[in-house]
Design a protein around this motif. Structure first.
Motif, short mmCIF file in Angstrom:
data_model
loop_
_atom_site.label_atom_id
_atom_site.label_comp_id
_atom_site.label_asym_id
_atom_site.label_seq_id
_atom_site.Cartn_x
_atom_site.Cartn_y
_atom_site.Cartn_z
N GLU A 59 0.85 -1.19 0.00
CA GLU A 59 0.00 0.00 0.00
C GLU A 59 0.89 1.25 0.00
OE1 GLU A 59 -3.30 0.19 -0.07
OE2 GLU A 59 -3.97 -1.80 0.51
N THR A 60 0.28 2.39 -0.25
CA THR A 60 1.00 3.66 -0.21
C THR A 60 0.70 4.37 1.10
OG1 THR A 60 0.85 3.88 -2.60
CG2 THR A 60 1.31 5.88 -1.36
N ILE A 61 1.76 4.70 1.83
CA ILE A 61 1.63 5.51 3.03
C ILE A 61 2.38 6.81 2.74
CG2 ILE A 61 2.12 5.73 5.50
CD1 ILE A 61 2.12 2.65 5.65
N PRO A 62 1.70 7.96 2.80
CA PRO A 62 2.36 9.22 2.46
C PRO A 62 3.63 9.45 3.28
CG PRO A 62 0.00 9.53 2.77
CD PRO A 62 0.31 8.13 3.18
N ASN A 63 4.65 10.01 2.63
CA ASN A 63 5.94 10.24 3.28
C ASN A 63 5.88 11.28 4.39
OD1 ASN A 63 7.16 8.43 1.57
ND2 ASN A 63 7.79 10.00 0.11
N ASP A 64 4.89 12.16 4.32
CA ASP A 64 4.83 13.23 5.30
C ASP A 64 3.99 12.90 6.53
OD1 ASP A 64 2.46 13.19 3.89
OD2 ASP A 64 2.26 15.36 3.82
N VAL A 65 3.55 11.67 6.64
CA VAL A 65 2.74 11.27 7.79
C VAL A 65 3.60 10.43 8.74
CG1 VAL A 65 0.75 9.93 8.55
CG2 VAL A 65 0.63 11.24 6.42
N ASN A 66 3.73 10.93 9.98
CA ASN A 66 4.43 10.15 11.00
C ASN A 66 3.40 9.25 11.66
OD1 ASN A 66 5.79 9.07 13.15
ND2 ASN A 66 6.70 10.99 13.82
N ILE A 67 3.42 8.00 11.27
CA ILE A 67 2.42 7.06 11.78
C ILE A 67 2.67 6.69 13.23
CG2 ILE A 67 1.90 6.14 9.49
CD1 ILE A 67 3.58 3.65 10.22
N PHE A 68 3.84 7.03 13.76
CA PHE A 68 4.22 6.63 15.12
C PHE A 68 3.91 7.69 16.18
CE2 PHE A 68 6.91 4.30 12.14
CZ PHE A 68 6.59 3.00 12.52
N VAL A 69 3.45 8.87 15.76
CA VAL A 69 3.10 9.94 16.70
C VAL A 69 1.75 10.51 16.28
CG1 VAL A 69 3.73 12.23 17.57
CG2 VAL A 69 5.51 10.52 17.16
N ASP A 70 0.88 10.72 17.27
CA ASP A 70 -0.42 11.33 16.99
C ASP A 70 -0.20 12.82 16.70
OD1 ASP A 70 -2.91 12.78 17.41
OD2 ASP A 70 -3.70 10.89 18.21
N GLU A 71 -0.57 13.25 15.52
CA GLU A 71 -0.34 14.62 15.09
C GLU A 71 -1.09 15.63 15.98
OE1 GLU A 71 -1.59 16.94 11.18
OE2 GLU A 71 -0.11 15.36 10.77
N THR A 72 -2.24 15.24 16.46
CA THR A 72 -3.07 16.14 17.26
C THR A 72 -2.53 16.30 18.68
OG1 THR A 72 -4.99 15.43 16.00
CG2 THR A 72 -5.42 16.60 18.04
N THR A 73 -2.24 15.18 19.32
CA THR A 73 -1.80 15.23 20.73
C THR A 73 -0.28 15.28 20.88
OG1 THR A 73 -1.71 12.82 20.92
CG2 THR A 73 -3.83 13.89 21.41
N LYS A 74 0.42 14.97 19.82
CA LYS A 74 1.90 14.88 19.83
C LYS A 74 2.41 13.74 20.71
CE LYS A 74 2.04 18.58 17.26
NZ LYS A 74 1.91 18.38 15.85
N LEU A 75 1.53 12.82 21.07
CA LEU A 75 1.92 11.69 21.90
C LEU A 75 2.29 10.49 21.02
CD1 LEU A 75 -0.86 11.89 24.64
CD2 LEU A 75 1.55 12.59 24.85
N PRO A 76 3.32 9.74 21.45
CA PRO A 76 3.69 8.55 20.68
C PRO A 76 2.57 7.52 20.67
CG PRO A 76 5.37 9.09 22.30
CD PRO A 76 4.18 9.96 22.58
N ARG A 77 2.42 6.85 19.54
CA ARG A 77 1.42 5.79 19.43
C ARG A 77 2.07 4.45 19.78
NH1 ARG A 77 -0.30 8.48 14.27
NH2 ARG A 77 -2.35 9.33 14.70
N SER A 78 1.25 3.57 20.35
CA SER A 78 1.69 2.19 20.55
C SER A 78 1.60 1.47 19.20
CB SER A 78 0.79 1.49 21.58
OG SER A 78 -0.51 1.33 21.02
#
Length: 101
Positions: A59-78
């Motif tokens: 699949e395509t995941i955009p290069n500008d999306v950090n999938i490991f951090v929530d953009e809204t809360t700035k908290l790391p994702r599990s």
């Protein structure tokens, strides 16, 4: 895509990156937060992990999306949260593509 399948692929990708880098890798579970729990998992590594994951799932995941951090809360994702986020993002992408076709 099923979040459980994506989770397993993500765990494999993260483990391989840590091994290839010669870095320590804790036991990876759904609760593991790569940004907090993996040594040297920083802004140079997460795009690589995202690209490898995208290749693995075809699949395509955009290069500008950090999938490991929530953009809204700035908290790391599990890992579990990352898997759900990526599945939802891919679903939205596929719906947009279908609507445009």
């Amino acid at each position: 895509m099923d979040p459980a399948v994506l989770k397993e692929k993500l765990i494999t990708v993260l483990g391989q990156i840590q091994a290839d880098s010669g870095l320590e890798c804790p036991s990876l579970t759904g609760a593991t937060k790569p940004v907090e729990n993996l040594p040297k998992f920083d802004s140079k590594v997460w795009p690589v992990a995202t690209t490898i994951l995208a290749t693995e799932i075809g699949e395509t995941i955009p290069n500008d999306v950090n999938i490991f951090v929530d953009e809204t809360t700035k908290l790391p994702r599990s890992i579990d949260e990352t898997a759900v986020f990526v599945c939802e993002m891919l679903k939205k992408q596929n719906e947009k593509e279908a609507a445009a076709a």
